[in-house]
Design a protein around this motif. Structure first.
Motif, PDB file in Angstrom:
ATOM      1  N   ASN A  56       1.011  80.136  21.148  1.00  0.00           N
ATOM      2  CA  ASN A  56      -0.412  79.821  20.982  1.00  0.00           C
ATOM      3  C   ASN A  56      -0.491  78.346  20.609  1.00  0.00           C
ATOM      4  OD1 ASN A  56      -0.194  79.445  18.183  1.00  0.00           O
ATOM      5  ND2 ASN A  56      -0.881  81.519  17.704  1.00  0.00           N
ATOM      6  N   LYS A  57      -1.651  77.869  20.262  1.00  0.00           N
ATOM      7  CA  LYS A  57      -1.830  76.432  20.026  1.00  0.00           C
ATOM      8  C   LYS A  57      -1.038  75.924  18.823  1.00  0.00           C
ATOM      9  CE  LYS A  57      -6.137  77.092  17.415  1.00  0.00           C
ATOM     10  NZ  LYS A  57      -5.650  76.592  16.126  1.00  0.00           N
ATOM     11  N   ASP A  58      -0.600  76.828  17.966  1.00  0.00           N
ATOM     12  CA  ASP A  58       0.088  76.419  16.735  1.00  0.00           C
ATOM     13  C   ASP A  58       1.608  76.548  16.796  1.00  0.00           C
ATOM     14  OD1 ASP A  58      -2.322  75.847  15.337  1.00  0.00           O
ATOM     15  OD2 ASP A  58      -2.612  78.001  15.054  1.00  0.00           O
ATOM     16  N   PHE A  59       2.136  77.383  17.711  1.00  0.00           N
ATOM     17  CA  PHE A  59       3.582  77.582  17.740  1.00  0.00           C
ATOM     18  C   PHE A  59       4.036  78.125  19.089  1.00  0.00           C
ATOM     19  CE2 PHE A  59       1.744  81.528  16.031  1.00  0.00           C
ATOM     20  CZ  PHE A  59       2.311  82.476  16.874  1.00  0.00           C
ATOM     21  N   THR A  60       5.318  77.940  19.354  1.00  0.00           N
ATOM     22  CA  THR A  60       5.991  78.509  20.518  1.00  0.00           C
ATOM     23  C   THR A  60       7.409  78.874  20.107  1.00  0.00           C
ATOM     24  OG1 THR A  60       4.770  77.016  21.989  1.00  0.00           O
ATOM     25  CG2 THR A  60       6.669  78.148  22.925  1.00  0.00           C
ATOM     26  N   PHE A  61       7.834  80.091  20.415  1.00  0.00           N
ATOM     27  CA  PHE A  61       9.231  80.437  20.189  1.00  0.00           C
ATOM     28  C   PHE A  61       9.657  81.552  21.143  1.00  0.00           C
ATOM     29  CE2 PHE A  61       6.918  83.077  17.093  1.00  0.00           C
ATOM     30  CZ  PHE A  61       7.487  84.328  17.277  1.00  0.00           C
ATOM     31  N   ALA A  62      10.964  81.622  21.386  1.00  0.00           N
ATOM     32  CA  ALA A  62      11.515  82.583  22.326  1.00  0.00           C
ATOM     33  C   ALA A  62      11.854  83.898  21.625  1.00  0.00           C
ATOM     34  CB  ALA A  62      12.769  82.016  22.983  1.00  0.00           C
ATOM     35  N   VAL A  63      11.489  85.009  22.251  1.00  0.00           N
ATOM     36  CA  VAL A  63      11.774  86.319  21.662  1.00  0.00           C
ATOM     37  C   VAL A  63      13.238  86.698  21.820  1.00  0.00           C
ATOM     38  CG1 VAL A  63       9.425  87.153  21.999  1.00  0.00           C
ATOM     39  CG2 VAL A  63      11.151  87.606  23.756  1.00  0.00           C
ATOM     40  N   ASP A  64      13.967  86.003  22.697  1.00  0.00           N
ATOM     41  CA  ASP A  64      15.382  86.314  22.874  1.00  0.00           C
ATOM     42  C   ASP A  64      16.275  85.262  22.231  1.00  0.00           C
ATOM     43  OD1 ASP A  64      14.610  84.421  24.765  1.00  0.00           O
ATOM     44  OD2 ASP A  64      16.072  85.090  26.246  1.00  0.00           O
TER      45      ASP A  64
END
Length: 281
Positions: free
Chosen positions: A112-120
């Motif tokens: 989203n506009k505040d964060f990005t991260f990989a689920v794997d």
């Protein structure tokens, strides 16, 4: 049976081998069709995606290998294209300048506009991100992951959906959920319906077994049973990052497909049209 794999990585992204080394391994192991699917998030990239300025080189090399080995194996040029809402998607219109034979649509990222991260990502990193951005609520994280897949499937312009329950990768370590929980089953059912409506092929992905991240395929048996119920075609995929693993656990994957009720596998030939072949154990 025709032996195929459409989920193949190389040194252009996070694979361990050159494209040609992957081709030679596939020929040695009796494959009829090999599809390359370098990680892509065009018009962006990351440390494990094909750099944007290398995509044309990747396509050119795959097409060169197509001709060089055309009498031994059918080679297809594709991408495993990430879906990140508002940024990039597995859409052939977006990738049309590269003229791919096929696309795998995958969700790796929560964004989203505040964060990005990989689920794997690693279990430790996923735990840290869940605590930071979801107050440690793994259920909320998991629902967000499946929602992203259903959003990706609303306007499908790709052929194969990749590892549709990738969120399970760290579940054994983090104990995020029990796969028999009612809310989790509901997420699977809603996602299976969305896959069926989109008309794409689901892969049975053995990559976690090859890399010893999880002793099971994606999707799990209960998800495959739902996919079968909704008449979603499936294909085998090794999600290969290392040439010797190009057919890792295929026999096991076939047995799981049969247990879920499948009697045939889908494949894409040179023209990209889905075709089907009966399973023989």
């Amino acid at each position: 049976m025709i032996k195929t794999n459409y989920h193949t990585h190389s040194l252009y992204c996070d694979g361990k081998n050159t494209l040609e080394e992957m081709v030679l391994s596939a020929i040695d192991k009796g494959f009829s069709i090999l599809g390359f699917s370098g990680h892509a998030m065009y018009p962006y990239s990351s440390s494990w995606h094909i750099p944007v300025n290398k995509i044309n080189e990747y396509v050119t090399e795959v097409n060169t290998l197509k001709e060089k080995y055309r009498d031994k194996i059918t080679i297809l040029c594709g991408f495993e294209a990430d879906y990140i809402k508002g940024l990039t998607s597995p859409n052939k219109e977006l990738y049309k300048k590269f003229n791919p034979d096929f696309l795998i649509g995958s969700v790796h990222f929560i964004y989203n506009k505040d964060f990005t991260f990989a689920v794997d990502d690693s279990a430790a990193q996923l735990k840290e991100n869940t605590e930071k951005y979801f107050n440690g609520d793994y259920k909320k994280l998991t629902c967000e992951y499946f929602l992203a897949q259903r959003e990706m499937l609303k306007t499908p312009n790709f052929e194969i959906i990749g590892h549709p329950d990738l969120i399970r990768k760290n579940n054994e370590t983090l104990k995020m959920f029990t796969e028999k929980e009612i809310w989790y089953r509901k997420e699977l059912k809603c996602t299976a319906k969305a896959i069926a409506k989109a008309g794409v092929i689901a892969e049975i992905n053995t990559g976690a077994i090859a890399r010893k991240k999880m002793d099971d395929v994606y999707p799990a048996l209960q998800f495959l049973e739902l996919l079968h119920e909704y008449k979603v075609p499936v294909t085998l995929s090794s999600d290969c990052h290392n040439a010797p693993d190009i057919d890792c656990a295929f026999e096991r994957a076939i047995q799981i497909a049969c247990k879920a009720g499948y009697t045939e596998l889908a494949y894409l030939d040179r023209d990209g049209t889905p075709k089907f072949e009966k399973i023989y154990l």
